[in-house]
Design a protein around this motif. Structure first.
Motif, PDB file in Angstrom:
ATOM      1  N   ILE A 240       6.379  -1.554  -2.193  1.00 20.61           N
ATOM      2  CA  ILE A 240       6.177  -0.135  -1.888  1.00 20.61           C
ATOM      3  C   ILE A 240       4.714   0.247  -2.118  1.00 20.61           C
ATOM      4  CG2 ILE A 240       6.780   2.238  -2.561  1.00 20.61           C
ATOM      5  CD1 ILE A 240       9.597   1.144  -3.242  1.00 20.61           C
ATOM      6  N   ARG A 241       4.134  -0.285  -3.194  1.00 23.45           N
ATOM      7  CA  ARG A 241       2.707  -0.039  -3.468  1.00 23.45           C
ATOM      8  C   ARG A 241       1.842  -0.505  -2.292  1.00 23.45           C
ATOM      9  NH1 ARG A 241      -0.838  -3.642  -4.828  1.00 23.45           N
ATOM     10  NH2 ARG A 241       0.779  -5.121  -5.472  1.00 23.45           N
ATOM     11  N   GLN A 242       2.186  -1.655  -1.711  1.00 24.47           N
ATOM     12  CA  GLN A 242       1.437  -2.160  -0.562  1.00 24.47           C
ATOM     13  C   GLN A 242       1.531  -1.192   0.618  1.00 24.47           C
ATOM     14  OE1 GLN A 242       3.433  -6.161  -0.695  1.00 24.47           O
ATOM     15  NE2 GLN A 242       1.378  -6.856  -0.158  1.00 24.47           N
ATOM     16  N   ALA A 243       2.750  -0.745   0.908  1.00 22.50           N
ATOM     17  CA  ALA A 243       2.951   0.185   2.016  1.00 22.50           C
ATOM     18  C   ALA A 243       2.156   1.470   1.798  1.00 22.50           C
ATOM     19  CB  ALA A 243       4.435   0.493   2.192  1.00 22.50           C
ATOM     20  N   ARG A 244       2.181   1.963   0.573  1.00 22.46           N
ATOM     21  CA  ARG A 244       1.437   3.185   0.229  1.00 22.46           C
ATOM     22  C   ARG A 244      -0.053   3.021   0.527  1.00 22.46           C
ATOM     23  NH1 ARG A 244      -1.523   4.100  -4.360  1.00 22.46           N
ATOM     24  NH2 ARG A 244      -1.993   6.304  -4.837  1.00 22.46           N
TER      25      ARG A 244
ATOM     26  N   ILE B 112       2.918  10.777   1.102  1.00 25.03           N
ATOM     27  CA  ILE B 112       3.142   9.594   1.925  1.00 25.03           C
ATOM     28  C   ILE B 112       4.638   9.319   1.945  1.00 25.03           C
ATOM     29  CG2 ILE B 112       2.739   7.107   2.099  1.00 25.03           C
ATOM     30  CD1 ILE B 112       0.041   7.614   0.657  1.00 25.03           C
ATOM     31  N   LYS B 113       5.210   9.299   3.134  1.00 21.69           N
ATOM     32  CA  LYS B 113       6.648   9.091   3.273  1.00 21.69           C
ATOM     33  C   LYS B 113       6.924   7.659   3.734  1.00 21.69           C
ATOM     34  CE  LYS B 113       7.819  13.935   4.231  1.00 21.69           C
ATOM     35  NZ  LYS B 113       8.527  14.857   5.132  1.00 21.69           N
ATOM     36  N   ILE B 114       7.766   6.966   2.986  1.00 21.01           N
ATOM     37  CA  ILE B 114       8.041   5.553   3.255  1.00 21.01           C
ATOM     38  C   ILE B 114       9.542   5.355   3.452  1.00 21.01           C
ATOM     39  CG2 ILE B 114       7.858   3.196   2.368  1.00 21.01           C
ATOM     40  CD1 ILE B 114       5.480   4.177   0.673  1.00 21.01           C
TER      41      ILE B 114
ATOM     42  N   VAL C  95     -10.277  -6.156   8.481  1.00 21.07           N
ATOM     43  CA  VAL C  95     -10.160  -4.723   8.188  1.00 21.07           C
ATOM     44  C   VAL C  95      -9.270  -4.505   6.966  1.00 21.07           C
ATOM     45  CG1 VAL C  95      -9.329  -2.497   9.054  1.00 21.07           C
ATOM     46  CG2 VAL C  95     -10.573  -4.049  10.578  1.00 21.07           C
ATOM     47  N   THR C  96      -8.180  -5.262   6.881  1.00 20.40           N
ATOM     48  CA  THR C  96      -7.265  -5.137   5.747  1.00 20.40           C
ATOM     49  C   THR C  96      -7.944  -5.538   4.438  1.00 20.40           C
ATOM     50  OG1 THR C  96      -5.371  -5.601   7.184  1.00 20.40           O
ATOM     51  CG2 THR C  96      -5.031  -5.870   4.820  1.00 20.40           C
ATOM     52  N   ALA C  97      -8.684  -6.617   4.468  1.00 23.68           N
ATOM     53  CA  ALA C  97      -9.382  -7.065   3.259  1.00 23.68           C
ATOM     54  C   ALA C  97     -10.382  -6.017   2.779  1.00 23.68           C
ATOM     55  CB  ALA C  97     -10.086  -8.395   3.522  1.00 23.68           C
ATOM     56  N   LYS C  98     -11.015  -5.335   3.719  1.00 22.72           N
ATOM     57  CA  LYS C  98     -11.965  -4.275   3.349  1.00 22.72           C
ATOM     58  C   LYS C  98     -11.239  -3.074   2.746  1.00 22.72           C
ATOM     59  CE  LYS C  98     -15.546  -5.206   6.841  1.00 22.72           C
ATOM     60  NZ  LYS C  98     -16.202  -4.678   8.060  1.00 22.72           N
ATOM     61  N   SER C  99     -10.222  -2.597   3.435  1.00 17.87           N
ATOM     62  CA  SER C  99      -9.573  -1.345   3.045  1.00 17.87           C
ATOM     63  C   SER C  99      -8.486  -1.519   1.999  1.00 17.87           C
ATOM     64  CB  SER C  99      -8.974  -0.670   4.288  1.00 17.87           C
ATOM     65  OG  SER C  99      -9.972  -0.350   5.219  1.00 17.87           O
ATOM     66  N   TYR C 100      -7.853  -2.680   1.963  1.00 16.08           N
ATOM     67  CA  TYR C 100      -6.731  -2.903   1.046  1.00 16.08           C
ATOM     68  C   TYR C 100      -7.173  -3.641  -0.219  1.00 16.08           C
ATOM     69  CZ  TYR C 100      -2.191  -4.501  -0.683  1.00 16.08           C
ATOM     70  OH  TYR C 100      -1.095  -4.763  -1.484  1.00 16.08           O
TER      71      TYR C 100
ATOM     72  N   LYS D 294      -2.309   5.127   3.051  1.00 15.22           N
ATOM     73  CA  LYS D 294      -3.379   5.915   2.443  1.00 15.22           C
ATOM     74  C   LYS D 294      -4.750   5.534   2.994  1.00 15.22           C
ATOM     75  CE  LYS D 294      -5.075   7.457  -2.068  1.00 15.22           C
ATOM     76  NZ  LYS D 294      -4.854   7.392  -3.540  1.00 15.22           N
ATOM     77  N   ASN D 295      -4.974   4.244   3.230  1.00 13.82           N
ATOM     78  CA  ASN D 295      -6.266   3.769   3.705  1.00 13.82           C
ATOM     79  C   ASN D 295      -6.372   3.696   5.226  1.00 13.82           C
ATOM     80  OD1 ASN D 295      -7.249   3.451   1.073  1.00 13.82           O
ATOM     81  ND2 ASN D 295      -6.399   1.398   0.909  1.00 13.82           N
TER      82      ASN D 295
END
Length: 337
Positions: free
Chosen positions: A308-312, A2-4, A161-166, A316-317
């Motif tokens: 950064i963890r959030q972006a990852r 994953i490139k950020i 959708v974010t609450a489900k996947s994140y 990823k999801n």
């Protein structure tokens, strides 16, 4: 991998805390590569290792006190924030993280990365503390002063959708911020939004909540307009700081308080952690064609690593793709502004 893309020059503590935050994130996650946009010489002063790190030199910085973010984004082509966003637009990286000025980040996301096809507004959406320690998505907190009911529905779908996947919530619930809990309360915005949310097959709508419930509600998502949401968020931040200061004063005011602190030290530290914004990382910008995370302007290394963890996790999801899929069959969403 994953490139950020990282705006290494954005924020009050750039680039030192940004670089340290990048190194911290790299030590935690072995599936990310970071591209730091900024003054190469300054970045290298603080960078201990170039493992999974690339530096792209830039010569301009969008200042935290910028008065005209639109002009800055359009004219400062070599600014670290602009180049980071353009790289994501061109597909070189998959997400952007910046602690730079909020409005410049929102404007840049609009003008460079662009909104998703069926999102007519974007939203700034932090995760706020809650009594159950799961956190709540609060939106919008400042991207839009005014919204229409259909825009509110779009944002509620994105947040669902974010609450489900994140957040990993199977059936996330949505509450609408209002001046009363009964249906029919509020302005025309809230009344019409209530109807749309209630009728939506995608939204698990709980109804209206009042401001006093913001920390205790069982809803996973709290929906409001950007003006109200910004006031709410800053009220929470200010109250938390004031309570912390009052608690310190009371502890120091007597021998008993100081002795009590020795017994309560671990509990107080846990309490502080529950209210600490650095544990979250940053606010998400909903509605853009790629993940954009706004870290707090005064972020330290730990807070920036969490951004950064959030972006990852967004990449990823595949949250942007999942939102596009959720919106594709919504008939009543406008086709133009």
């Amino acid at each position: 991998m994953i490139k950020i893309a990282i705006d290494a020059m954005g924020g009050d503590n750039a680039p030192i805390e940004i670089v340290k935050g990048c190194e911290l994130a790299l030590s935690k996650f072995d599936d990310i590569e970071l591209v730091l946009y900024g003054d190469e010489q300054e970045i290298k002063k603080h960078l201990k290792s170039d493992n999974r790190v690339k530096i792209v030199h830039t010569t301009q910085v969008i200042d935290m006190g910028i008065k005209d973010p639109v002009s800055a984004i359009r004219s400062m082509k070599d600014a670290s924030l602009v180049k980071a966003m353009r790289s994501v637009k061109e597909g070189q990286e998959q997400a952007v993280v910046s602690a730079g000025p909020t409005q410049a980040l929102i404007v840049g996301a609009h003008l460079i990365i662009k909104r998703m096809e069926k999102m007519h507004r974007v939203a700034l959406a932090p995760i706020i503390p809650s009594l159950d320690q799961k956190g709540r998505i609060l939106l919008d907190v400042g991207a839009n002063i005014e919204l229409r009911p259909e825009h509110m529905l779009e944002l509620a779908i994105y947040a669902t959708v974010t609450a489900k996947s994140y957040l990993g919530i199977d059936n996330p619930t949505v509450a609408l911020m209002n001046i009363g809990t009964e249906e029919g309360k509020g302005r025309e915005l809230e009344k019409e939004t209530f109807k749309l949310l209630k009728e939506s097959p995608i939204i698990n709508f709980l109804g209206n909540i009042e401001g006093k419930e913001i920390m205790s509600t069982t809803a996973n998502i709290i929906l409001t307009d950007g003006y109200t949401g910004n006031i709410m968020m800053k009220t929470i931040e200010g109250t938390a700081k004031a309570m912390g200061s009052m608690l310190k004063e009371e502890i120091k005011s007597s021998i008993g308080g100081k002795i009590g602190y020795l017994f309560m030290k671990k509990n107080l530290k846990r309490f502080q952690k529950r209210m600490d914004a650095s544990e979250i990382g940053g606010a998400m910008i909903f509605g853009i064609n790629a993940p954009v995370i706004k870290a707090h302007g005064s972020s330290n290394a730990y807070a920036f690593s969490n951004a950064i963890r959030q972006a990852r996790l967004f990449v990823k999801n595949e949250i942007v793709a999942k939102v596009s899929d959720a919106l594709k069959d919504i008939e009543f969403i406008e086709s133009s502004e």
